[in-house]
Design an enzyme around this catalytic site. Structure first.
Site, short mmCIF file in Angstrom:
data_model
loop_
_atom_site.label_atom_id
_atom_site.label_comp_id
_atom_site.label_asym_id
_atom_site.label_seq_id
_atom_site.Cartn_x
_atom_site.Cartn_y
_atom_site.Cartn_z
N MET A 1 0.97 -1.23 0.07
CA MET A 1 -0.04 0.04 0.13
C MET A 1 1.07 1.27 0.04
O MET A 1 0.38 2.38 0.27
CB MET A 1 -0.86 -0.07 1.26
CG MET A 1 -2.02 -1.24 0.98
SD MET A 1 -3.39 -0.90 2.03
CE MET A 1 -2.63 -0.60 3.66
N GLY B 1 11.00 -2.83 5.42
CA GLY B 1 10.21 -4.14 5.53
C GLY B 1 10.00 -4.52 3.95
O GLY B 1 9.91 -5.57 3.70
N HIS B 2 9.07 -3.43 3.57
CA HIS B 2 8.84 -3.68 2.17
C HIS B 2 10.09 -4.18 1.16
O HIS B 2 9.84 -4.93 0.17
CB HIS B 2 8.26 -2.42 1.48
CG HIS B 2 6.83 -1.97 2.29
ND1 HIS B 2 6.92 -0.96 2.76
CD2 HIS B 2 5.67 -2.57 2.24
CE1 HIS B 2 5.69 -0.86 3.43
NE2 HIS B 2 4.95 -1.89 2.95
N GLN C 1 -10.44 -2.39 2.30
CA GLN C 1 -9.98 -3.04 3.41
C GLN C 1 -10.02 -2.15 4.55
O GLN C 1 -9.39 -2.57 5.70
CB GLN C 1 -8.89 -3.79 3.08
CG GLN C 1 -7.69 -2.73 3.06
CD GLN C 1 -6.32 -3.59 2.59
OE1 GLN C 1 -6.41 -4.13 1.39
NE2 GLN C 1 -5.29 -3.76 3.63
N GLU D 1 5.46 -11.68 7.19
CA GLU D 1 5.06 -12.35 8.41
C GLU D 1 4.37 -11.16 9.29
O GLU D 1 3.81 -11.40 10.26
CB GLU D 1 6.07 -12.80 9.18
CG GLU D 1 6.28 -14.36 8.51
CD GLU D 1 7.34 -15.28 9.24
OE1 GLU D 1 7.95 -14.65 10.20
OE2 GLU D 1 7.37 -16.30 8.99
N ASP E 1 2.19 -9.19 8.87
CA ASP E 1 0.86 -9.13 8.91
C ASP E 1 0.50 -10.69 8.92
O ASP E 1 0.15 -11.32 7.78
CB ASP E 1 0.28 -8.46 7.70
CG ASP E 1 0.71 -7.08 7.75
OD1 ASP E 1 0.02 -6.30 8.60
OD2 ASP E 1 1.72 -6.78 7.01
N ILE F 1 10.73 -7.23 9.58
CA ILE F 1 11.98 -6.46 9.80
C ILE F 1 11.80 -5.49 10.83
O ILE F 1 10.69 -4.62 10.86
CB ILE F 1 12.19 -5.59 8.45
CG1 ILE F 1 12.59 -6.67 7.14
CG2 ILE F 1 13.59 -4.65 8.48
CD1 ILE F 1 13.86 -7.68 7.35
N SER G 1 6.64 -0.21 9.98
CA SER G 1 5.35 -0.13 9.38
C SER G 1 5.24 1.06 9.06
O SER G 1 5.84 2.18 9.35
CB SER G 1 4.41 -0.35 10.78
OG SER G 1 3.24 0.09 10.32
P1 AMP Z 1 1.57 -2.94 3.45
O1 AMP Z 1 1.99 -1.81 2.59
O2 AMP Z 1 1.48 -2.51 4.75
O3 AMP Z 1 0.16 -3.46 3.01
O4 AMP Z 1 2.60 -4.23 3.29
C1 AMP Z 1 2.83 -4.77 2.21
C2 AMP Z 1 3.61 -6.07 2.39
O5 AMP Z 1 4.85 -5.70 3.37
C3 AMP Z 1 2.89 -7.18 3.21
O6 AMP Z 1 3.06 -8.21 2.85
C4 AMP Z 1 3.61 -6.88 4.63
O7 AMP Z 1 3.12 -8.03 5.51
C5 AMP Z 1 4.88 -6.60 4.28
N1 AMP Z 1 5.62 -5.67 5.64
C6 AMP Z 1 5.08 -4.78 6.23
N2 AMP Z 1 5.98 -4.20 7.02
C7 AMP Z 1 6.62 -5.35 7.26
C8 AMP Z 1 8.04 -5.59 7.92
N3 AMP Z 1 8.46 -4.53 8.89
N4 AMP Z 1 8.83 -6.63 7.65
C9 AMP Z 1 8.33 -7.34 6.50
N5 AMP Z 1 7.37 -7.33 5.89
C10 AMP Z 1 6.44 -6.24 6.05
#
Ligand code: AMP
Length: 280
Positions: free
Chosen positions: A31, A37-38, A62, A150, A152, A178, A187
């Site tokens: 998103m 992390g991404h 969502q 992981e 989420d 991460i 996050s």
């Molecule tokens: P989001 O943009 O928050 O929807 O996340 C996109 C993807 O990145 C999802 O698969 C999340 O689980 C993953 N993600 C978000 N934060 C982290 C993190 N700190 N470590 C690893 N993966 C992450």
């Protein structure tokens, strides 16, 4: 070279070119408001696929809270720079009407109780929207492998279940969470933390970590109460829920088990809500 595409049609051209030369396609849906992390997901995808496609789409279906949707951070220019640096090949940046040409309809699917616990209780409708958009994205991208964090954990379990139920020819790879150096899970929502909240936020990681040791002396019920006290002790964070669950079914444990088990929790602060989890 990072290509940015906005429509399914443009994306299809990239995919056809890649497929015609037998390339393996990896996909990382996000998103946006990207952080390391991404980027770890992108790097993991790059390591095992020939072409990596990342999508940035803030999915309206969502969000159960319209304010949350509105204030979700949008930082596309910075995101693009990070993706370029990580050697991502294609950024898919669709408008809402591109992914939902027939309006914001939800995909009907029975998620076998995986969606009715934890986040499902506190964010009603969240997972119906999430599986809908991931499905639209999967059909648009047609990846061989898709990478999910992981971080989420419930989302990951639901995606794995959905792919299996619908017989989608996509492998799902789980990537470790991460964290910042003090343990806070990275996050997109962390930017909403005040300086004081950010300083104290390591309590989430430390509390979860301590549970692995404490579980030999306490029942899951007793340990839940201990977690609540620890998180709320500073007066800064509130505990929305903590659950000790079977890592496969996500159902709450009445007693400790040998099969993989996990602590999952959601913490609220003045302006946002953070989720985290850890294997026990
Ligand atoms: P989001 O943009 O928050 O929807 O996340 C996109 C993807 O990145 C999802 O698969 C999340 O689980 C993953 N993600 C978000 N934060 C982290 C993190 N700190 N470590 C690893 N993966 C992450």
């Amino acid at each position: 070279m990072l290509f940015t595409v906005y429509t399914r049609q443009q994306l299809l051209k990239c995919i056809q070119t890649a497929r015609s030369s037998g390339k393996k396609i990896g996909f990382v849906p996000t998103m946006g408001a990207l952080h390391q992390g991404h980027i770890a997901l992108i790097r993991q995808a790059k390591a095992s696929c020939d072409i990596v496609i990342c999508s940035i789409f803030v999915n309206p279906t969502q969000f159960n809270n319209p304010t949350d949707l509105e204030k979700y951070p949008r930082t596309v220019a910075a995101d693009r720079a990070l993706l370029y640096e990580a050697n991502c090949d294609v950024l898919f940046l669709p408008e809402v009407s591109e992914l939902y040409p027939d309006g914001l309809q939800l995909m009907p699917i029975n998620l076998n109780g995986l969606d009715t616990v934890m986040e499902g209780v506190f964010r009603p409708g969240h997972f119906a929207g999430m599986v809908t958009v991931v499905n639209h994205l999967f059909y648009a991208v047609m990846p061989d492998v898709a990478f999910f964090g992981e971080k989420d954990f419930q989302q990951l379990a639901i995606i794995k279940y959905m792919v299996n139920e619908l017989n989608l020819p996509i492998s799902i790879v789980a990537c470790a969470t991460i964290r910042e150096t003090d343990g806070l899970a990275m996050s997109s929502r962390n930017i909403h933390l005040t300086t004081e909240e950010r300083k104290q936020a390591s309590v989430i990681f430390k509390t979860m970590e301590a549970c692995s040791k404490l579980k030999s002396d306490k029942t899951p019920g007793q340990l839940k109460q201990w977690v609540k006290n620890e998180i709320e002790r500073s007066g800064i964070f509130g505990l929305e829920y903590v659950s000790f669950v079977d890592a496969a079914t996500l159902q709450p444990l009445q007693q400790w088990q040998l099969a993989p088990q996990r602590i999952c929790l959601a913490v609220t602060t003045s302006k946002t809500r953070l989720i985290d989890n850890m294997a026990l």
